[in-house]
Design an enzyme around this catalytic site. Sequence first.
Site, mmCIF file in Angstrom:
data_model
loop_
_atom_site.group_PDB
_atom_site.id
_atom_site.type_symbol
_atom_site.label_atom_id
_atom_site.label_comp_id
_atom_site.label_asym_id
_atom_site.label_seq_id
_atom_site.Cartn_x
_atom_site.Cartn_y
_atom_site.Cartn_z
ATOM 1 N N GLU A 256 29.595 -11.738 2.065
ATOM 2 C CA GLU A 256 29.388 -11.005 0.797
ATOM 3 C C GLU A 256 29.435 -9.494 0.971
ATOM 4 O O GLU A 256 29.651 -8.785 -0.006
ATOM 5 C CB GLU A 256 28.097 -11.435 0.126
ATOM 6 C CG GLU A 256 26.816 -11.042 0.808
ATOM 7 C CD GLU A 256 25.601 -11.445 -0.028
ATOM 8 O OE1 GLU A 256 25.692 -11.497 -1.258
ATOM 9 O OE2 GLU A 256 24.551 -11.702 0.563
ATOM 10 N N TRP B 83 -2.986 -2.902 -1.664
ATOM 11 C CA TRP B 83 -2.811 -4.305 -2.060
ATOM 12 C C TRP B 83 -3.767 -5.074 -1.165
ATOM 13 O O TRP B 83 -3.671 -4.941 0.076
ATOM 14 C CB TRP B 83 -1.381 -4.761 -1.855
ATOM 15 C CG TRP B 83 -1.174 -6.144 -2.393
ATOM 16 C CD1 TRP B 83 -1.466 -7.322 -1.768
ATOM 17 C CD2 TRP B 83 -0.721 -6.487 -3.704
ATOM 18 N NE1 TRP B 83 -1.191 -8.375 -2.589
ATOM 19 C CE2 TRP B 83 -0.743 -7.912 -3.787
ATOM 20 C CE3 TRP B 83 -0.278 -5.778 -4.810
ATOM 21 C CZ2 TRP B 83 -0.348 -8.598 -4.915
ATOM 22 C CZ3 TRP B 83 0.110 -6.478 -5.943
ATOM 23 C CH2 TRP B 83 0.071 -7.854 -5.988
ATOM 24 N N ASN C 102 -2.241 1.800 6.153
ATOM 25 C CA ASN C 102 -1.351 0.661 5.853
ATOM 26 C C ASN C 102 -1.204 -0.123 7.135
ATOM 27 O O ASN C 102 -1.126 0.450 8.214
ATOM 28 C CB ASN C 102 0.049 1.155 5.434
ATOM 29 C CG ASN C 102 0.060 1.714 4.026
ATOM 30 O OD1 ASN C 102 -0.933 1.589 3.303
ATOM 31 N ND2 ASN C 102 1.146 2.333 3.637
ATOM 32 N N GLY C 103 -1.158 -1.453 7.009
ATOM 33 C CA GLY C 103 -0.951 -2.279 8.196
ATOM 34 C C GLY C 103 -2.085 -3.267 8.353
ATOM 35 O O GLY C 103 -2.945 -3.395 7.494
ATOM 36 N N ARG D 54 5.362 -0.244 -5.801
ATOM 37 C CA ARG D 54 5.126 -1.076 -4.618
ATOM 38 C C ARG D 54 4.076 -2.144 -4.883
ATOM 39 O O ARG D 54 3.814 -2.983 -4.043
ATOM 40 C CB ARG D 54 4.703 -0.192 -3.451
ATOM 41 C CG ARG D 54 5.758 0.846 -3.105
ATOM 42 C CD ARG D 54 5.156 2.049 -2.455
ATOM 43 N NE ARG D 54 4.448 1.719 -1.237
ATOM 44 C CZ ARG D 54 4.916 1.976 -0.017
ATOM 45 N NH1 ARG D 54 6.089 2.548 0.101
ATOM 46 N NH2 ARG D 54 4.236 1.667 1.046
ATOM 47 N N GLU E 32 22.871 -18.622 5.878
ATOM 48 C CA GLU E 32 22.505 -17.284 5.392
ATOM 49 C C GLU E 32 23.255 -16.211 6.166
ATOM 50 O O GLU E 32 23.747 -15.240 5.591
ATOM 51 C CB GLU E 32 20.996 -17.093 5.484
ATOM 52 C CG GLU E 32 20.505 -15.678 5.209
ATOM 53 C CD GLU E 32 20.863 -15.146 3.822
ATOM 54 O OE1 GLU E 32 21.301 -15.942 2.965
ATOM 55 O OE2 GLU E 32 20.716 -13.931 3.611
ATOM 56 N N LYS F 120 25.725 -13.464 4.424
ATOM 57 C CA LYS F 120 25.596 -12.005 4.610
ATOM 58 C C LYS F 120 26.938 -11.415 5.004
ATOM 59 O O LYS F 120 27.390 -10.422 4.462
ATOM 60 C CB LYS F 120 24.533 -11.699 5.673
ATOM 61 C CG LYS F 120 23.123 -11.940 5.217
ATOM 62 C CD LYS F 120 22.579 -10.859 4.330
ATOM 63 C CE LYS F 120 22.531 -11.062 2.860
ATOM 64 N NZ LYS F 120 22.133 -12.258 2.209
ATOM 65 N N CYS G 238 0.821 -1.216 0.000
ATOM 66 C CA CYS G 238 0.000 0.000 0.000
ATOM 67 C C CYS G 238 0.850 1.259 0.000
ATOM 68 O O CYS G 238 1.940 1.292 0.506
ATOM 69 C CB CYS G 238 -0.870 -0.007 1.244
ATOM 70 S SG CYS G 238 -1.974 -1.396 1.242
ATOM 71 N N LYS H 198 23.267 -7.811 -8.571
ATOM 72 C CA LYS H 198 21.986 -8.064 -7.913
ATOM 73 C C LYS H 198 21.271 -9.236 -8.564
ATOM 74 O O LYS H 198 20.568 -9.982 -7.915
ATOM 75 C CB LYS H 198 21.101 -6.815 -7.962
ATOM 76 C CG LYS H 198 19.783 -6.947 -7.203
ATOM 77 C CD LYS H 198 20.015 -7.252 -5.731
ATOM 78 C CE LYS H 198 18.734 -7.525 -4.979
ATOM 79 N NZ LYS H 198 18.972 -8.068 -3.619
ATOM 80 N N HIS I 197 33.136 -33.597 13.391
ATOM 81 C CA HIS I 197 33.618 -34.390 12.243
ATOM 82 C C HIS I 197 34.634 -33.597 11.426
ATOM 83 O O HIS I 197 34.761 -33.797 10.221
ATOM 84 C CB HIS I 197 32.430 -34.812 11.377
ATOM 85 C CG HIS I 197 31.438 -35.658 12.113
ATOM 86 N ND1 HIS I 197 31.671 -36.973 12.467
ATOM 87 C CD2 HIS I 197 30.233 -35.339 12.644
ATOM 88 C CE1 HIS I 197 30.645 -37.440 13.142
ATOM 89 N NE2 HIS I 197 29.753 -36.488 13.265
HETATM 90 C C1 AGP Z 1 21.988 -12.752 -1.799
HETATM 91 O O1 AGP Z 1 22.446 -11.963 -0.716
HETATM 92 C C2 AGP Z 1 22.994 -12.830 -2.904
HETATM 93 N N1 AGP Z 1 23.165 -11.539 -3.456
HETATM 94 C C3 AGP Z 1 22.735 -13.918 -3.921
HETATM 95 O O2 AGP Z 1 23.093 -15.124 -3.301
HETATM 96 C C4 AGP Z 1 21.295 -14.093 -4.443
HETATM 97 O O3 AGP Z 1 20.470 -14.600 -3.421
HETATM 98 C C5 AGP Z 1 21.330 -15.114 -5.592
HETATM 99 O O4 AGP Z 1 22.073 -14.558 -6.632
HETATM 100 C C6 AGP Z 1 19.923 -15.503 -6.093
HETATM 101 O O5 AGP Z 1 19.286 -14.361 -6.589
HETATM 102 P P1 AGP Z 1 17.700 -14.472 -6.954
HETATM 103 O O6 AGP Z 1 16.981 -14.693 -5.667
HETATM 104 O O7 AGP Z 1 17.356 -13.170 -7.598
HETATM 105 O O8 AGP Z 1 17.544 -15.644 -7.877
#
Ligand code: AGP
Length: 613
Positions: free
Chosen positions: A493, A74, A100-101, A27, A486, A490, A2, A608, A509
């Site tokens: 990267e 939405w 919104n909410g 959005r 994950e 983070k 929204c 990205k 192990h």
């Molecule tokens: C996520 O922090 C990374 N930039 C990368 O692993 C990303 O998740 C991966 O390239 C998949 O992207 P997608 O979800 O657009 O397919």
Amino acid sequence: MCGIVGYVGPRDATPIILEGLRRLEYRGYDSAGIAVLQEGNIEIRRDAGKLDALETMVHTQPLNGHLGIGHTRWATHGKVNQTNAHPHIGMTGNVVVVHNGIVENFLDLKAELEDEGVEFKSETDTETIVHLLERHLSTGISLEEAARQAFAQLRGAQAIVAFNRQQPDELIACRIGNAGGVAIGIGEDEMFVASDIPAILMHTRRVVFLESRQIATISQDGYVLRDLNGQAAQADVHNLPWDPVSAEKGEFKHFMQKEIFEQPRALTDTLRGRADFAAGTVDLPQLNLTPELATSLSRIVTVACGTSYYSGLVGKTIIEHIARVPVDVQIGSEFRYADPLVDPSMAALAITQSGETVDTLAAMEEARSKGATLWSIVNQIGSQAMRIADGFISMLAGPEIGVASTKAFTTSIVCQYLLACKIAELRGSRSSEELRQFVSDLALLPDLAGSVLDRDQEYQELAHQFTHYENFLYLGRGPNYPIALEGALKLKEISYIHAEGYPAGEMKHGPIALIDEDMPVLAIAVQDHVYDKMLSQVEQAKARGGIVLALANEGDLTIANKADHVIYVPKAPPMLAPIINVLPLQLFAYHIAVRRGADVDQPRNLAKSVTVE
Ligand code: AGP
């Protein structure tokens, strides 16, 4: 998701509001509306559909006034139709609201209001807000005072803008929790309000962001800010940079930081119109899941890359637990070269924020060539992964600009949770009571996420103690093992520190040989079914001279006596806890990377969307 825009000043409000809503179109929404005070009366134009339809309506039935509010919606509670579109007006015709909410206690409030003779016209939770305002206004108090009293009765996170035709020179705007921002734009003898600043950037760069539980009374000469108890409140005036990209970061230093803090709203938007917390049902119309397909499904094969792959690992636990359907999670770049055992009795689920990851798209084609039903969970509306699938679920996280994925990760897990509930409902894998519990647990998410993010200062102080390390080990078990993966991704990267996620039970192990004072260990040790195992992992790491940071549930003092540092998070339902547990890890990585001077939004060597092999 929204969007809200409001205006008060000497100019015609209508074009300003419509243009502002146009700037928030990214959005995602399914209906739009506008209310303007015209010659002392509230005139509303609203309908399902896009802004083009609303502009046509306004063209044929013009609106003229200097005070107004607009909204893109939405679908939340209630179908996509004109009756449920915002703005919503009350029975007296004096008060109009956009919102919104999610009002989590709206059923109780609605029953109470109906007992008082209130007649509801829509299926929305928003309508309870406008009737509550009218109830309090009837005692002769101001709109602001009525709002303070009314909003104190709401549970959940809200962003609300309203006006009262009997106070023709002012708007009120209120923010409760993290249902998206409320930004006040300060103009020359005119004022703006919006849920996100792209809507007002063309008019002013001077912006005030409401904090949670603050309410502003806005007239063309300025604004008065109070808290919900009526005490005077303060909020900084930001002079946003002229460059629109950095301006869109608003009060944040980086897009990644903004997107981490947007997660309560993003989670709300992902749930909106899909989870009926009271009925315990889920609605996923774009998935095209038929009862026949749900009951004949033999297996789900999830294909994804990077963070999305880790989301799929979390989703495996959730789908198998709730829907009792086996799930295989495969790395996109491996899948198509492995001659996978896929057949028409299966569904292939692609998880991809961008919807354009070449390895994931290729995996989708491979699965289709073997006859599987193709589903995708995507954030980018209109992306390839959305278009080629037989059905899809949109994350509705809003644009994710930071290369390191945050809100797309958490919302993609929610999408898998919704999928699990839908499959369980159609297969009869769970009783209606069990399903009702699983679905109603989702209502807790935005507030739980908001309460974690409120602890950011703690996480930042801890992160700064670990900025100089060059290696890190993240440990987790069960659905928290992918969260360890994950969290490590983070950190590596965006800060370029070598961080490795590992299943905690595997330490002995081999990896335990790595542990010394230069290899800190972050152990996810929340109070779930493997808590005791994690406690012994922490002890084993300590016994080898390791430095241990434990992610634990609030109130857990046992872990505090064993670990060197504790990152506390609130307890959450087991299948939702991974979503809550990843939030501090996002902030931990963010603060270390910032302190190391890394390019947080555009880390070296990364894109990205990986559209090449
Ligand atoms: C996520 O922090 C990374 N930039 C990368 O692993 C990303 O998740 C991966 O390239 C998949 O992207 P997608 O979800 O657009 O397919």
